[in-house]
Design a protein around this motif. Structure first.
Motif, PDB file in Angstrom:
ATOM      1  N   ASP A  24       0.810  -1.223   0.000  1.00 13.20           N
ATOM      2  CA  ASP A  24       0.000   0.000   0.000  1.00 13.20           C
ATOM      3  C   ASP A  24       0.844   1.274   0.000  1.00 13.20           C
ATOM      4  O   ASP A  24       0.288   2.369   0.034  1.00 13.20           O
ATOM      5  CB  ASP A  24      -0.936   0.019   1.214  1.00 13.20           C
ATOM      6  CG  ASP A  24      -0.184   0.221   2.522  1.00 13.20           C
ATOM      7  OD1 ASP A  24       0.751  -0.561   2.784  1.00 13.20           O
ATOM      8  OD2 ASP A  24      -0.525   1.156   3.273  1.00 13.20           O
ATOM      9  N   LEU A  36      -4.999   0.189  -2.811  1.00 11.75           N
ATOM     10  CA  LEU A  36      -5.363   1.472  -2.212  1.00 11.75           C
ATOM     11  C   LEU A  36      -6.141   1.296  -0.906  1.00 11.75           C
ATOM     12  O   LEU A  36      -7.013   2.089  -0.580  1.00 11.75           O
ATOM     13  CB  LEU A  36      -6.184   2.289  -3.218  1.00 11.75           C
ATOM     14  CG  LEU A  36      -5.450   2.614  -4.520  1.00 11.75           C
ATOM     15  CD1 LEU A  36      -6.385   3.283  -5.517  1.00 11.75           C
ATOM     16  CD2 LEU A  36      -4.231   3.484  -4.263  1.00 11.75           C
ATOM     17  N   THR A  94      -1.690   4.917   0.534  1.00 12.36           N
ATOM     18  CA  THR A  94      -1.598   5.659  -0.724  1.00 12.36           C
ATOM     19  C   THR A  94      -2.971   5.983  -1.312  1.00 12.36           C
ATOM     20  O   THR A  94      -3.881   5.162  -1.281  1.00 12.36           O
ATOM     21  CB  THR A  94      -0.768   4.860  -1.739  1.00 12.36           C
ATOM     22  OG1 THR A  94       0.518   4.594  -1.176  1.00 12.36           O
ATOM     23  CG2 THR A  94      -0.580   5.630  -3.034  1.00 12.36           C
ATOM     24  N   THR A  95      -3.096   7.189  -1.871  1.00  7.67           N
ATOM     25  CA  THR A  95      -4.320   7.634  -2.530  1.00  7.67           C
ATOM     26  C   THR A  95      -4.126   7.616  -4.050  1.00  7.67           C
ATOM     27  O   THR A  95      -2.984   7.606  -4.536  1.00  7.67           O
ATOM     28  CB  THR A  95      -4.690   9.060  -2.106  1.00  7.67           C
ATOM     29  OG1 THR A  95      -3.677   9.968  -2.617  1.00  7.67           O
ATOM     30  CG2 THR A  95      -4.763   9.185  -0.588  1.00  7.67           C
ATOM     31  N   PRO A  96      -5.222   7.637  -4.819  1.00 11.35           N
ATOM     32  CA  PRO A  96      -5.080   7.720  -6.281  1.00 11.35           C
ATOM     33  C   PRO A  96      -4.284   8.946  -6.720  1.00 11.35           C
ATOM     34  O   PRO A  96      -3.526   8.887  -7.692  1.00 11.35           O
ATOM     35  CB  PRO A  96      -6.533   7.791  -6.764  1.00 11.35           C
ATOM     36  CG  PRO A  96      -7.314   7.076  -5.708  1.00 11.35           C
ATOM     37  CD  PRO A  96      -6.633   7.430  -4.416  1.00 11.35           C
ATOM     38  N   VAL A 151      -2.366  -1.287 -10.377  1.00 15.80           N
ATOM     39  CA  VAL A 151      -3.058  -0.630  -9.261  1.00 15.80           C
ATOM     40  C   VAL A 151      -4.446  -1.226  -9.121  1.00 15.80           C
ATOM     41  O   VAL A 151      -5.188  -1.343 -10.108  1.00 15.80           O
ATOM     42  CB  VAL A 151      -3.191   0.898  -9.483  1.00 15.80           C
ATOM     43  CG1 VAL A 151      -3.868   1.545  -8.279  1.00 15.80           C
ATOM     44  CG2 VAL A 151      -1.850   1.538  -9.758  1.00 15.80           C
TER      45      VAL A 151
END
Length: 273
Positions: free
Chosen positions: A219, A239, A243-245, A260
């Motif tokens: 992640d 996700l 972590t974010t997009p 992803v």
């Protein structure tokens, strides 16, 4: 961002599937049930599994117990931590050196059991200072570490993670503790764990599997994904943790994942239907 991944069939060709723990297969003690299902499907299809965490505050035996209680049915050989990699480095490359470790009692005892010459921090000099993720951190420990580093000790750290995800949010991790020491001493540690070369080498040696046959799920871009991108291991970001997009969109090529997915649930469906 969208989740259109190229050639996901390549994931089925791997032999060893490496899993980060915090944020990837669970958060704290909240397990992701789909992670158990996915890992069981891998084993049923003859694939090998390795759980690797940068969280060195606990030992391999602790993680065997935790993962067993959560339903993952691990063997001891399926678990490795950044603490294990650091110990292996000391035994191979710094034999007999004195070490002051800023870490949990559990981690200190693990180092001592491996035969490493451990100090209590009151000494005038140390060969090596190591900082880690220490949930029992005190100002005295930080003061000892900084004093010994100013006195000439080599500075190492088990792993670079700034935050540890939990079921209630993030808490300061090893990288945050190292940042304190660096701010005071001006010394930047040599890090172990993900994303560093020693970790991939130890995994390959322990399993007998080459890098091109490995796949890592995690992640974090700067540890899990960077480990793969820097050392020839297929890197899959989920996700479900740190972590974010938006982080993925902004990532450099050195930390851009090969795949992803929102979580391991979607990976399981892609690989096993």
């Amino acid at each position: 961002m969208d989740f259109k991944n190229p050639d996901t069939g390549a994931l089925n060709e791997k032999e060893l599937y490496i899993f980060d723990m915090d944020g990837t297969i669970y958060l704290g003690y909240n397990v992701f049930p789909f992670a158990i299902r996915f890992i069981n499907n891998l084993r049923k299809n003859g694939k090998r599994v390795l759980f690797f965490t940068n969280n060195a505050s606990h030992t391999t035996d602790f993680y065997v117990g935790k993962l067993t209680r959560l339903g993952f049915s691990p063997t001891k050989e399926e678990i490795m931590t950044s603490g294990d990699v650091t110990i292996e480095f000391l035994l191979r490359h710094r034999p007999g050196k004195s070490v002051y470790l800023v870490g949990t009692d559990e981690l200190v005892e693990n180092f001592r059991a491996a035969g490493i010459n451990m100090l209590n921090g009151d000494e005038e000099k140390a060969d090596i200072v190591i900082t880690s993720f220490d949930t029992t951190l005190t100002y005295k420990k930080l003061d000892n570490a900084c004093r010994l580093i100013r006195g000439g000790a080599e500075y190492l750290s088990t792993h670079p993670d700034f935050n540890c995800p939990t079921e209630t949010g993030f808490i300061p991790d090893s990288g945050a503790i190292a940042a304190f020491v660096t701010a005071s001493t001006g010394k930047v540690p040599t890090y172990f764990g993900k994303p560093y070369r020693e970790t991939v080498e130890m995994i390959s040696e322990a399993t007998g599997i080459s890098r091109d046959k490995m796949c890592i799920f995690g992640d974090r871009l700067y540890t899990d994904i960077a480990l793969g991108k820097k050392h020839g291991v297929t890197a899959v970001l989920v996700l479900s943790g740190e972590t974010t997009p938006e982080d993925v969109d902004a990532a450099s090529l050195a930390e851009k994942p090969d795949y992803v997915f929102p979580s391991l649930d979607e990976v399981d469906h892609v690989m096993f239907g």
